[in-house]
Every structure is written in structure tokens, then in C-alpha cells.
Design a protein around this motif. Structure first.
Motif, PDB file in Angstrom:
ATOM      1  N   GLN A   1       0.841  -1.182   0.000  1.00  0.00           N
ATOM      2  CA  GLN A   1       0.000   0.000   0.000  1.00  0.00           C
ATOM      3  C   GLN A   1       0.883   1.241   0.000  1.00  0.00           C
ATOM      4  OE1 GLN A   1      -2.817   0.018   3.184  1.00  0.00           O
ATOM      5  NE2 GLN A   1      -4.153   1.493   2.196  1.00  0.00           N
ATOM      6  N   VAL A   2       0.411   2.300  -0.624  1.00  0.00           N
ATOM      7  CA  VAL A   2       1.168   3.539  -0.684  1.00  0.00           C
ATOM      8  C   VAL A   2       0.229   4.715  -0.531  1.00  0.00           C
ATOM      9  CG1 VAL A   2       1.037   3.629  -3.215  1.00  0.00           C
ATOM     10  CG2 VAL A   2       2.855   4.846  -2.024  1.00  0.00           C
ATOM     11  N   GLN A   3       0.657   5.716   0.188  1.00  0.00           N
ATOM     12  CA  GLN A   3      -0.082   6.966   0.305  1.00  0.00           C
ATOM     13  C   GLN A   3       0.638   8.035  -0.492  1.00  0.00           C
ATOM     14  OE1 GLN A   3      -0.329   7.408   4.614  1.00  0.00           O
ATOM     15  NE2 GLN A   3      -2.420   6.639   4.574  1.00  0.00           N
ATOM     16  N   LEU A   4      -0.137   8.857  -1.187  1.00  0.00           N
ATOM     17  CA  LEU A   4       0.422   9.844  -2.100  1.00  0.00           C
ATOM     18  C   LEU A   4      -0.021  11.246  -1.699  1.00  0.00           C
ATOM     19  CD1 LEU A   4      -0.414   7.924  -5.399  1.00  0.00           C
ATOM     20  CD2 LEU A   4       1.775   7.955  -4.187  1.00  0.00           C
ATOM     21  N   VAL A   5       0.922  12.190  -1.734  1.00  0.00           N
ATOM     22  CA  VAL A   5       0.616  13.575  -1.401  1.00  0.00           C
ATOM     23  C   VAL A   5       1.224  14.483  -2.471  1.00  0.00           C
ATOM     24  CG1 VAL A   5       0.855  15.422   0.280  1.00  0.00           C
ATOM     25  CG2 VAL A   5       0.584  13.060   1.070  1.00  0.00           C
ATOM     26  N   GLU A   6       0.355  15.219  -3.166  1.00  0.00           N
ATOM     27  CA  GLU A   6       0.811  16.145  -4.191  1.00  0.00           C
ATOM     28  C   GLU A   6       1.103  17.515  -3.585  1.00  0.00           C
ATOM     29  OE1 GLU A   6      -2.613  13.721  -6.161  1.00  0.00           O
ATOM     30  OE2 GLU A   6      -2.208  14.728  -4.252  1.00  0.00           O
ATOM     31  N   SER A   7       1.984  18.247  -4.235  1.00  0.00           N
ATOM     32  CA  SER A   7       2.279  19.619  -3.850  1.00  0.00           C
ATOM     33  C   SER A   7       2.805  20.360  -5.068  1.00  0.00           C
ATOM     34  CB  SER A   7       3.310  19.664  -2.717  1.00  0.00           C
ATOM     35  OG  SER A   7       4.534  19.075  -3.134  1.00  0.00           O
ATOM     36  N   GLY A   8       2.864  21.683  -4.954  1.00  0.00           N
ATOM     37  CA  GLY A   8       3.443  22.487  -6.018  1.00  0.00           C
ATOM     38  C   GLY A   8       2.457  23.227  -6.890  1.00  0.00           C
ATOM     39  N   GLY A   9       1.172  23.003  -6.669  1.00  0.00           N
ATOM     40  CA  GLY A   9       0.187  23.720  -7.460  1.00  0.00           C
ATOM     41  C   GLY A   9       0.140  25.195  -7.097  1.00  0.00           C
ATOM     42  N   GLY A  10      -0.602  25.954  -7.900  1.00  0.00           N
ATOM     43  CA  GLY A  10      -0.732  27.375  -7.633  1.00  0.00           C
ATOM     44  C   GLY A  10      -1.291  28.125  -8.814  1.00  0.00           C
ATOM     45  N   LEU A  11      -1.172  29.446  -8.739  1.00  0.00           N
ATOM     46  CA  LEU A  11      -1.658  30.334  -9.786  1.00  0.00           C
ATOM     47  C   LEU A  11      -0.466  30.828 -10.605  1.00  0.00           C
ATOM     48  CD1 LEU A  11      -3.872  32.111 -11.106  1.00  0.00           C
ATOM     49  CD2 LEU A  11      -3.415  33.802  -9.303  1.00  0.00           C
ATOM     50  N   VAL A  12      -0.564  30.716 -11.916  1.00  0.00           N
ATOM     51  CA  VAL A  12       0.515  31.142 -12.798  1.00  0.00           C
ATOM     52  C   VAL A  12      -0.076  31.766 -14.047  1.00  0.00           C
ATOM     53  CG1 VAL A  12       0.656  28.879 -13.933  1.00  0.00           C
ATOM     54  CG2 VAL A  12       2.681  30.366 -13.884  1.00  0.00           C
ATOM     55  N   GLN A  13       0.646  32.692 -14.632  1.00  0.00           N
ATOM     56  CA  GLN A  13       0.176  33.313 -15.876  1.00  0.00           C
ATOM     57  C   GLN A  13       0.441  32.388 -17.058  1.00  0.00           C
ATOM     58  OE1 GLN A  13       2.077  37.179 -16.127  1.00  0.00           O
ATOM     59  NE2 GLN A  13       0.302  38.150 -15.180  1.00  0.00           N
ATOM     60  N   ALA A  14      -0.343  32.555 -18.093  1.00  0.00           N
ATOM     61  CA  ALA A  14      -0.136  31.784 -19.312  1.00  0.00           C
ATOM     62  C   ALA A  14       1.293  31.967 -19.798  1.00  0.00           C
ATOM     63  CB  ALA A  14      -1.124  32.225 -20.384  1.00  0.00           C
ATOM     64  N   GLY A  15       1.891  30.861 -20.230  1.00  0.00           N
ATOM     65  CA  GLY A  15       3.280  30.869 -20.657  1.00  0.00           C
ATOM     66  C   GLY A  15       4.263  30.554 -19.552  1.00  0.00           C
ATOM     67  N   GLY A  16       3.778  30.522 -18.323  1.00  0.00           N
ATOM     68  CA  GLY A  16       4.636  30.251 -17.182  1.00  0.00           C
ATOM     69  C   GLY A  16       4.841  28.769 -16.949  1.00  0.00           C
ATOM     70  N   SER A  17       5.528  28.479 -15.836  1.00  0.00           N
ATOM     71  CA  SER A  17       5.880  27.093 -15.505  1.00  0.00           C
ATOM     72  C   SER A  17       5.547  26.786 -14.049  1.00  0.00           C
ATOM     73  CB  SER A  17       7.378  26.848 -15.726  1.00  0.00           C
ATOM     74  OG  SER A  17       7.750  27.034 -17.069  1.00  0.00           O
ATOM     75  N   LEU A  18       5.299  25.517 -13.796  1.00  0.00           N
ATOM     76  CA  LEU A  18       5.139  24.998 -12.442  1.00  0.00           C
ATOM     77  C   LEU A  18       5.736  23.596 -12.409  1.00  0.00           C
ATOM     78  CD1 LEU A  18       1.452  25.844 -11.384  1.00  0.00           C
ATOM     79  CD2 LEU A  18       3.529  26.753 -10.345  1.00  0.00           C
ATOM     80  N   ARG A  19       6.194  23.204 -11.232  1.00  0.00           N
ATOM     81  CA  ARG A  19       6.613  21.822 -11.044  1.00  0.00           C
ATOM     82  C   ARG A  19       5.827  21.212  -9.898  1.00  0.00           C
ATOM     83  NH1 ARG A  19      12.328  18.767  -9.609  1.00  0.00           N
ATOM     84  NH2 ARG A  19      11.902  19.538  -7.511  1.00  0.00           N
ATOM     85  N   LEU A  20       5.094  20.174 -10.216  1.00  0.00           N
ATOM     86  CA  LEU A  20       4.344  19.435  -9.215  1.00  0.00           C
ATOM     87  C   LEU A  20       5.188  18.275  -8.690  1.00  0.00           C
ATOM     88  CD1 LEU A  20       0.824  19.180 -10.901  1.00  0.00           C
ATOM     89  CD2 LEU A  20       1.804  21.055  -9.561  1.00  0.00           C
ATOM     90  N   SER A  21       4.992  17.978  -7.425  1.00  0.00           N
ATOM     91  CA  SER A  21       5.639  16.825  -6.808  1.00  0.00           C
ATOM     92  C   SER A  21       4.583  15.921  -6.211  1.00  0.00           C
ATOM     93  CB  SER A  21       6.607  17.268  -5.706  1.00  0.00           C
ATOM     94  OG  SER A  21       7.631  18.086  -6.210  1.00  0.00           O
ATOM     95  N   CYS A  22       4.892  14.653  -6.177  1.00  0.00           N
ATOM     96  CA  CYS A  22       4.015  13.671  -5.558  1.00  0.00           C
ATOM     97  C   CYS A  22       4.886  12.765  -4.695  1.00  0.00           C
ATOM     98  CB  CYS A  22       3.275  12.870  -6.618  1.00  0.00           C
ATOM     99  SG  CYS A  22       2.320  11.489  -5.967  1.00  0.00           S
ATOM    100  N   ALA A  23       4.737  12.887  -3.403  1.00  0.00           N
ATOM    101  CA  ALA A  23       5.548  12.102  -2.469  1.00  0.00           C
ATOM    102  C   ALA A  23       4.773  10.867  -2.035  1.00  0.00           C
ATOM    103  CB  ALA A  23       5.914  12.946  -1.266  1.00  0.00           C
ATOM    104  N   GLY A  24       5.420   9.723  -2.117  1.00  0.00           N
ATOM    105  CA  GLY A  24       4.794   8.471  -1.721  1.00  0.00           C
ATOM    106  C   GLY A  24       5.390   7.938  -0.440  1.00  0.00           C
TER     107      GLY A  24
END
Length: 122
Positions: free
Chosen positions: A1-24
Motif C-alpha cells: 500500500q502507498v499513500q500519495l501527497v501532491e504539492s506544487g500547485g498554484g496560480l501562474v500566468q499563461a506561458g509560465g511554468s510549475l513543477r508538481l511533486s508527488c511524495a509516496g
């Protein structure tokens, strides 16, 4: 069994970048293929990208090819989603998931995170 937690979301303007993480959690993280899905309001959850257990095989939805990159670090029990050239239509809740194979079907995954909101303004 594994539990997953995402992070890194947010508000960004078009053309921008984000990096999401998912820790297990757990020692078996590397035994699971991983996927990223997203769900916009009023729409079904859709496949974004998948990555094999070792990270050597990846697949992408046509809508994100060339803009998004998935990777994983099994030593850190973490999978990443680098999102570049973001568009307003990328706005959604992003979920990571773990399963036996990195397919594009929601039902192919056994474990899901709680999701992280990504909002892209025009």
C-alpha cells in the motif's frame, strides 16, 4: 500500500511554468508505475502522463506533449511533473496515482493523492 501527497500547485500566468511533486510513503514506491491525471470543473478526470517503475518509459497525452515532462526519483519516493508553456486550458486539479502499469485509464490505478490545484490565468 502507498499513500500519495501532491504539492506544487498554484496560480501562474499563461506561458509560465510549475513543477508538481508527488511524495509516496512506504518502501514499495518503486514497485508502482505512476501517473498524473487532471480534472477541470464539470469535466471527467483525464490522463496527463505516465511513467514506468524504473522511469525509463513515459507516455503523454497529446495536449501536453512537448510542454510537460514527468520524472521520478525512487530514492526519494517522489514523482515530478514539470509543466512549461502553461495555457489557461491546463487549469485543473492535478492528481498523481500509483498502479501496476502506467496506462491512460483511471481504473488502472490503485492509489490516488488528494490533488493539487493548478490555475493558469490568461
Amino acid at each position: 500500500q502507498v499513500q500519495l501527497v501532491e504539492s506544487g500547485g498554484g496560480l501562474v500566468q499563461a506561458g509560465g511554468s510549475l513543477r508538481l511533486s508527488c511524495a509516496g510513503s512506504g518502501r514499495t514506491f518503486s514497485s508502482y508505475a505512476m501517473g498524473w491525471f487532471r480534472q477541470a470543473p464539470g469535466k471527467e478526470r483525464e490522463f496527463v502522463t505516465g511513467i514506468s517503475r524504473s522511469g525509463d518509459i513515459t507516455s503523454y497525452a497529446d495536449s501536453v506533449k512537448g510542454r510537460f515532462t514527468v520524472s521520478r526519483d525512487n530514492a526519494k519516493n517522489t514523482v515530478y511533473l514539470q509543466m512549461n508553456s502553461l495555457k489557461p486550458e491546463d487549469t485543473a486539479v492535478y492528481y498523481c496515482a500509483a498502479g501496476p502499469r502506467a496506462g491512460g485509464r483511471v481504473y488502472g490505478y490503485d492509489y490516488w493523492g488528494q490533488g493539487t490545484q493548478v490555475t493558469v490565468s490568461s
